[in-house]
Enzyme design. Structure first.
Site, PDB file in Angstrom:
ATOM      1  N   ASP A  67       2.901  34.036 -76.428  1.00 12.84           N
ATOM      2  CA  ASP A  67       2.732  33.195 -75.134  1.00 12.84           C
ATOM      3  C   ASP A  67       1.621  33.776 -74.446  1.00 12.84           C
ATOM      4  OD1 ASP A  67       4.123  35.169 -74.063  1.00 12.84           O
ATOM      5  OD2 ASP A  67       5.712  33.992 -73.649  1.00 12.84           O
ATOM      6  N   ASN A 137      17.291  33.984 -67.839  1.00 11.89           N
ATOM      7  CA  ASN A 137      17.816  32.627 -68.279  1.00 11.89           C
ATOM      8  C   ASN A 137      17.952  32.019 -69.594  1.00 11.89           C
ATOM      9  OD1 ASN A 137      15.084  32.321 -68.919  1.00 11.89           O
ATOM     10  ND2 ASN A 137      14.770  30.670 -67.632  1.00 11.89           N
ATOM     11  N   HIS A 139      15.463  32.472 -72.167  1.00 10.29           N
ATOM     12  CA  HIS A 139      14.421  31.940 -72.588  1.00 10.29           C
ATOM     13  C   HIS A 139      13.697  32.879 -73.701  1.00 10.29           C
ATOM     14  CE1 HIS A 139      11.430  33.679 -69.515  1.00 10.29           C
ATOM     15  NE2 HIS A 139      11.648  34.379 -70.266  1.00 10.29           N
ATOM     16  N   GLU A 144      11.603  27.628 -72.167  1.00 12.99           N
ATOM     17  CA  GLU A 144      12.629  27.814 -70.762  1.00 12.99           C
ATOM     18  C   GLU A 144      13.781  26.769 -71.260  1.00 12.99           C
ATOM     19  OE1 GLU A 144      12.057  29.909 -68.995  1.00 12.99           O
ATOM     20  OE2 GLU A 144      10.511  29.574 -67.554  1.00 12.99           O
TER      21      GLU A 144
HETATM   22  P1  PGA Z   1      11.207  41.245 -69.568  1.00 10.66           P
HETATM   23  O1  PGA Z   1      11.021  39.782 -69.823  1.00 10.66           O
HETATM   24  O2  PGA Z   1      11.140  42.001 -70.685  1.00 10.66           O
HETATM   25  O3  PGA Z   1       9.781  41.496 -68.410  1.00 10.66           O
HETATM   26  O4  PGA Z   1      12.502  41.272 -69.026  1.00 10.66           O
HETATM   27  C1  PGA Z   1      11.484  39.371 -71.289  1.00 10.66           C
HETATM   28  C2  PGA Z   1      11.259  37.992 -71.201  1.00 10.66           C
HETATM   29  O5  PGA Z   1      10.910  37.179 -70.286  1.00 10.66           O
HETATM   30  O6  PGA Z   1      11.240  37.553 -72.438  1.00 10.66           O
END
Ligand code: PGA
Length: 268
Positions: A67, A137, A139, A144
């Site tokens: 992304d 969450n 994702h 999302e």
């Molecule tokens: P993080 O993010 O490694 O900063 O916890 C993971 C994600 O949102 O895919």
């Protein structure tokens, strides 16, 4: 889904680095799917270390990131292009012309850019190994909750939880994008192998929903239940809400024995 539980985050990163190194050493033109976020930083440190000490070469690697934010350009220190340069690309012998992110510059049509990204992945003969983190969450990428399980690369509007989770990375009056281009869930599922890393207590509920919950767009990571080769690397804190921890440990011991007897077999 193969769930492997390690004592700590460093071991998770070390094991993920072994997977990447094995692919790079095995395949002449390896295609890596890469992720940003706090979790894979220690993986990239391990890879840089392997490059410097074990001569692991990235010169034939093609990479596709999950992304990229909309509304900031590649030179912005908050862009994921910048993140990848700082944490990996600037320190290894990868050809940056073969490192791709789903970028949609101002004025470009995001639908066309999404299709073009999918096409570019196809031309590279698909992703061999997709690195993933997981949001609190559930994702994956910026897919999302409520994302279609059949989604492809497109724009997503970030949820308030993701914006809050990521706000720690932005200064008080710095612009924090609310939109991003992301590979879709179907794009991720196309990868030959997916390697999801999760560490820390704040991921434990999302990990439980992914591994043991219903297949649901409300937990996009649960789509990995449909993947033939999904490997989930956890530290103890991220695994803490799983019911079957002893079984995963036992199954993993059996896998190690089978690999010792028959050799490691990854069908890239
Ligand atoms: P993080 O993010 O490694 O900063 O916890 C993971 C994600 O949102 O895919």
């Amino acid at each position: 889904m193969q769930v492997i539980i390690f004592d700590d985050a460093q071991q998770v990163a070390a094991n993920a680095a072994e997977w990447v190194a094995e692919l790079i050493n095995k395949k002449p033109n390896p295609v890596l799917g890469l992720a940003t976020g706090s979790t894979p930083i220690s993986l990239y440190q391990q890879l840089v270390n392997k490059h410097q000490t074990d001569q692991l070469s990235f010169k034939n690697v093609i990479s596709f990131n999950l992304d990229e934010y909309l509304g900031i350009d590649a030179n912005n220190a908050q862009s994921y292009r910048h993140f990848m340069n700082v944490h990996l690309f600037d320190h290894v012998d990868i050809d940056k012309n073969k490192t791709y992110l789903p970028i949609c510059a101002q004025g470009e049509n995001p639908r066309e850019q999404g299709l073009a990204y999918e096409e570019k992945i196809k031309q590279a003969n698909g992703v061999d190994l997709q690195i993933l983190g997981i949001g609190a969450n559930g994702h994956i990428g910026f897919n999302e909750p409520t994302s279609s399980l059949a989604s492809r690369t497109r724009i997503k509007t970030l949820t308030q939880q993701t914006l809050t989770d990521n706000s720690r990375l932005f200064d008080d009056n710095e612009f924090q994008p609310t939109l991003a281009m992301t590979m879709g869930i179907a794009t991720i599922l196309d990868a030959r192998y997916v390697l999801l890393m999760a560490t820390g207590e704040n991921k434990a509920q999302a990990v439980k929903n992914m591994v043991a919950g219903p297949l649901s767009a409300m937990c996009p990571a649960s789509a990995l239940q449909m993947h033939e080769n999904a490997i989930v690397l956890l530290d103890k804190a991220a695994a803490s809400q799983l019911d079957d921890q002893e079984y995963y440990q036992w199954a993993n011991d059996q896998n190690i024995k089978i690999n010792q007897e028959f050799g490691l077999y990854h069908n890239y």
